[in-house]
Design a protein around this motif. Structure first.
Motif: not given
Length: 509
Positions: A135-140
């Protein structure tokens, strides 16, 4: 192979050969499975794991700097108490390799003291912590992880023989990932009524590696975002040293606004299916008869001995008896012509197949039907037949999708957002890429056995994921420390260990 490995391997093979020798089978008055009076005990000193091959996989990752590269490229944690980013990524990648089928199976591994000792780990993330990490992930961040994996991939490719770089075939396709959840952010309903996601998978046909995965809502078209990922993979392959790159996709990926740009790259070729629009069908129908010739497809396999008797086609008999309507392919003809799509500034080669089909009901033929299939390409040297066969070979990517779904189980949506499920897919699919790197790392030393070693490498590359796990990872091993070394002591023999030990010696394990 070291003498001690060779002797152990030969003894194990001799023992099993004696047990399987049909000439030594006397008449048996009772069933073969006759174990009785079974008791279970526990061991205080000896420690063993069911997935002893994980040590070799971890050593392979260390050789190519997998963990170090991930920690350099991916920055999601402010404090490492105690896990680093690479710990989370590798835990999710190792889970399917150790027999895990879902995120919750991490609980079994983290409660296995011998498994932790085998990787010299105090502990590994639990399922809840692993989900929170996703859940920490962004697209970048997901793209940074893909770039880290590709950097390691280039190091693996750099050790391959010169022939490996003849051509890189990049396949692309979308696949649906259904979910029964109702609160997952980004999910949508697909064309067939499936609720879930529609990830794009870009892969390398020669090795089966997953070059990129992009998660999208379920209602998005297959080609959305494909050009960007293709350009990323194209740069990866060209920088790695491939002399030619071939792009392949079905009709959804013939994005004509990008064809001129790909054609301008000297080493790039493409073969895409093309929709049978009325304009193209009319051009095909106007071709003279001499422009068409019969398409003969090669046999699916070569018979080394004598052809076996073909059994009755039960399905065809039932269809005929019940007078269902069926379509029967009678013949295929092939032709080609020049065609310039509206969004392009130049003409390309259009290869067309005319399928002559008979519609039947029971044993009676109703009428004949003609259907056209088109392929657009900038490849000028291949024959039209070769263009068609190469385009059809792209269907092997469907097998890759099946492996990612039912083998590695990377195409799943266990978390609650679009980006977190995307990150889970990329991290779990790393287990499949590690399997390919394992095969590519097998040595091919010059000599009389070189062809045999090359065939073994191709065989391992072509293995299904579960078969690879059973052959090279699911090895019962005793784990112990001695002489400042972490020792995996194999406890059983299988016929694939000769290949396993060749990689062991290569990595000096």
């Amino acid at each position: 192979m070291k003498p001690i490995f060779r002797r152990w391997f030969q003894k194990g093979k001799a023992r099993i050969d004696r047990r399987l020798d049909q000439t030594r089978n006397p008449l048996s008055p009772e069933p073969v499975l006759k174990a009785r009076n079974i008791h279970y005990e526990v061991s205080d000193k000896a420690q063993a794991i069911h997935c002893g091959g994980i040590g070799l996989i971890h050593a392979l990752g260390q050789r190519f700097g997998l963990a170090k590269t991930i920690d350099q490229k991916l920055h999601l944690l402010k404090f490492h108490v105690p896990y680093h980013e690479s710990d989370h990524v590798l835990t999710l990648a190792y889970n399917p390799l150790c027999g895990g089928t879902c995120l919750q199976d991490l609980e079994l591994l983290r409660n296995d003291e011998t498994f932790l000792n085998a990787l010299d780990a105090r502990r590994i993330p639990d399922p809840t912590t692993a989900g929170d990490f996703c859940r920490r992930f962004l697209a970048s961040d997901v793209e940074a992880l893909i770039d880290a994996i590709n950097e390691v991939r280039r190091r693996v490719w750099a050790e391959q023989p010169e022939s490996f770089f003849d051509c890189a075939t990049i396949d692309m396709d979308g696949t649906l990932v259904g979910t029964t959840g109702q609160c997952k952010e980004g999910m949508d309903i697909a064309y067939d009524g499936t609720w879930g996601y529609h990830p794009l998978v870009v892969s390398l046909a020669e090795t089966g590696e997953v070059l990129s995965i992009v998660n999208r809502p379920g209602n998005r078209p297959s080609h959305e975002g494909a050009a960007r990922e293709v350009n990323r993979s194209l740069v990866l392959c060209l920088e790695a040293g491939f002399r030619t790159v071939l792009l392949r996709g079905d009709t959804d990926f013939s994005q004509t606004q990008y064809l001129d740009g790909w054609n301008a790259i000297r080493k790039t070729r493409f073969i895409f299916g093309y929709d049978a629009v009325p304009t193209l069908v009319r051009k095909a129908e106007e071709l003279p008869d001499h422009a068409w010739r019969r398409l003969t497809r090669p046999a699916r396999y070569h018979v080394n001995t004598q052809p076996r008797r073909t059994p009755e086609n039960v399905k065809a008999r039932i269809v005929t008896e019940r007078e269902y309507e069926t379509l029967r392919l009678d013949s295929e003809d092939i032709a080609e012509f020049e065609y310039q799509p509206t969004a392009c500034r130049q003409k390309y080669r259009m290869v067309v197949i005319r399928k002559n089909i008979t519609k039947a009901k029971g044993e009676a033929a109703l009428f004949d039907d003609v259907r056209y299939f088109f392929y657009i390409t900038n490849e000028r040297e291949w024959s039209a037949d070769a263009i068609v066969f190469s385009a059809n070979d792209r269907c092997h990517q469907e097998n890759l999708h099946a492996q990612l779904k039912s083998g590695v189980r990377a195409l799943r949506a266990p978390v609650d957002t679009l980006e977190s499920n995307w990150a889970y897919m990329v991290m779990t699919a790393l287990g499949w890429n590690v399997k390919a790197w394992w095969a590519l790392s097998l040595p091919e030393p010059p000599g009389r056995w070189r062809d045999k070693y090359r065939q073994e490498k191709r065989w391992v590359l072509g293995l299904e994921f579960r078969s690879f796990v059973h052959a090279f990872v699911g090895l019962p091993c005793q784990v112990l420390r001695t002489g400042r070394k972490l020792v995996y002591r194999l406890l059983s023999w299988n016929p694939h260990l000769r290949v396993f030990f060749r990689l062991v010696e290569t990595l000096n394990c």
